[in-house]
Write an enzyme that holds these catalytic residues in place. Structure first.
Site, PDB file in Angstrom:
ATOM      1  N   ASP A  13       0.869  -1.174   0.000  1.00 37.68           N
ATOM      2  CA  ASP A  13       0.000   0.000   0.000  1.00 37.68           C
ATOM      3  C   ASP A  13       0.910   1.230   0.000  1.00 37.68           C
ATOM      4  OD1 ASP A  13      -2.387   1.634   0.474  1.00 37.68           O
ATOM      5  OD2 ASP A  13      -1.610   1.832   2.518  1.00 37.68           O
ATOM      6  N   ASP A  15      -0.162   5.213   0.815  1.00 37.09           N
ATOM      7  CA  ASP A  15      -0.431   6.184   1.881  1.00 37.09           C
ATOM      8  C   ASP A  15      -0.591   5.473   3.225  1.00 37.09           C
ATOM      9  OD1 ASP A  15      -0.982   8.800   0.267  1.00 37.09           O
ATOM     10  OD2 ASP A  15      -2.150   7.248  -0.744  1.00 37.09           O
ATOM     11  N   ASP A 174      -1.829  -0.875   5.783  1.00 40.02           N
ATOM     12  CA  ASP A 174      -2.038  -0.217   7.074  1.00 40.02           C
ATOM     13  C   ASP A 174      -3.491  -0.230   7.533  1.00 40.02           C
ATOM     14  OD1 ASP A 174      -2.999   1.618   5.167  1.00 40.02           O
ATOM     15  OD2 ASP A 174      -2.581   3.320   6.486  1.00 40.02           O
TER      16      ASP A 174
END
Length: 228
Positions: A13, A15, A174
């Protein structure tokens, strides 16, 4: 927590996993809100809005300050894109441990891809500006396909682009978006503890392990596959 001797490709991922882009996203959101005559948000509030793509971010901003009709969202998205194009990467920073981890994985012959819900128009320029574009053999953005995370399609597409089977892959992210996408795709997933996760405690999300830094994942890759 598991070791991943078989892993030949790692999907990341963007961001909240590789980059802390909240300062730029918050600035663009608040410039948008001010242009619309609405009250801007504290950066920590914007942090909880990030996770399911740009349109959802804009919708959450509008909904939190009043009405958010589809027409209003459509108009606001155009405003957000204009402002974000100006600030994209201006205050974004790499999380500690990211570059050492990416370098170590590359040295071990592990292929890598970036799989993000950020639109492609912003993804590639940001990767280039932060100096990490060269680590990734493929990039799948939020508008590359008709579906974005938590749908598994972006992860499956990344594996195809790199020429690997899902059984060879691991996702690192995240948030629940990453975990759900990985589970649906049939691959394990590790989550970092420092990301955004849409305000949900990351330790409450089902995954195969938590990382306080990307370098924490390295001891799990004991086998060194042949370079791809």
């Amino acid at each position: 927590m598991s070791d991943f001797h078989y892993v030949k490709v790692v999907l990341f991922d963007l961001d909240g996993t590789l980059l802390d882009s909240i300062p730029d996203l918050s600035e663009a959101c608040n410039r948008m809100m001010l242009e619309l005559g609405r009250t801007p948000y504290d950066i920590e509030v914007v942090r909880t809005f990030v996770g399911k793509g740009m349109v959802n971010l804009v919708r959450r901003c509008l909904a939190g300050s009043g009405s958010a009709t589809e027409a209003e969202v459509d108009a606001a998205v155009n405003i957000f894109r204009r402002h974000y194009a100006v600030v994209n990467g201006q205050w974004t920073t790499l999380y500690a441990g990211v570059v050492p981890a990416l370098e170590a994985l590359r040295q071990r012959g592990i292929a890598m891809a970036c799989v993000t819900n950020k639109p492609a128009a912003f993804t590639e320029p940001l990767l280039e500006r932060m100096g990490i574009a060269g680590f990734f053999g493929a990039t799948v953005s939020g508008d590359t396909l008709a579906e974005k995370k938590p749908h598994p399609a972006p992860l499956l597409h990344a594996c195809r682009l790199l020429g690997f089977e899902v059984a060879d892959a691991l996702m690192i992210g995240d948030s629940a978006n990453d975990a759900e996408a990985a589970r649906a795709a049939g691959m394990p997933v590790l989550l970092v503890t420092y990301g955004y996760s849409e305000g949900v405690p990351v330790d409450s999300i089902e995954c195969d392990g938590l990382l306080s830094s990307l370098v924490d994942a390295l001891p799990r890759f004991h086998a060194s596959p042949s370079p791809v």
